[in-house]
Design a protein around this motif. Sequence first.
Motif: not given
Length: 348
Positions: A87-112
């Motif tokens: 991260l970052p990358n150009r795939l769907q959900g590949g942005g690297n901004f993460v909100k406070a107290n949330t969890t970002a997963v790579f690859p994200a569910a449903g990203s294909g």
Amino acid sequence: MKKFLMIPALLLASSAYAAPKISAQSIIVNPTQPDLSVQVRVNKDSTGNAAPNYAVGENITISTSVNRDAYVYLFNVDSTGEVTQILPNRLQGGGNFVKANTTAVFPAAGSGFTFTVDGQSGLNKVLALASLTQLNLDQISSFKNAQDQFATVKAKGQDGLAQALSIVVSPVQQNSWVSDTAFFNVVAAAPVRTGNLFVGTNVTGSTVILNGRTLGVANTTYTGIAPGSYPVRVKAPGFADYTTTVRILENGTTNLNVDFAVRATAPAPVRPAPVTNANNYSVVIRSSVAGARVFVDGVEAGAVQNGGITLNVGRGSHEIVMIAPGYRTFLNTYNITQNGQITINPTR
């Protein structure tokens, strides 16, 4: 042993700045105690304290969380020192901004798409670097063209990445960035152990069903079957199903030969031969196999006794089948035009 980056004298003159630590274990560490925190985990270890094994070709997911809104940069350093920017990358959900107290997963569910483990066996390190402001990664990586989905990393090896990142974070406030590291081992994929099954029949169009799943037509070798015992059903048009159990052996071929002789229709009860008329002939079936059952055109005519059995059959072509325990099924067609004798001695 920890190593420390040499910082230009102008930066050292500022008492508010402490040089990032380049660590053999964690790659790069902020020596201060910022109120920003980041965590990075692989899906097989929720604690961040272990180094779980992943086989080559296995899917892996990486998660990261922060206690404040932040930009998170993910890098992987494999056992050979090759660096990959996740991260970052150009795939769907590949942005690297993460909100406070949330969890970002790579690859994200449903990203294909999936993230698959490859490369040399050994320890891999996943570095998460979180910053309250966006960082300029031009010195570390770049997208070569508009079609690239992942940036190409210029830094070579863990030390090269650490030194490049220490330069990247030097312009930002000391308490505005932080890092964390997760670990996993790449291991060789276990060899696939399978066996084969060949099913042969004497009826064209027979179908093979293994463990409830239709494999296809008979007289074919089926490969890639896990070793073990399985129920088998062989279906042939006009005949009763044949069922048995086969054992598939690793790196071997199990042979199953099925001779269909009894038609699916219920056999007629044994009865005296019909009275001979002008169109019927007396045919004596001679055989050395006592008790062998004889079928004419799918109907049981009786059993061999005292070396033979006498049949009364009409003029024309007739299918004669003889079966006996321990012997191969005998099947042949005869054109009957007169009284006569047929000798049948099935083979074992």
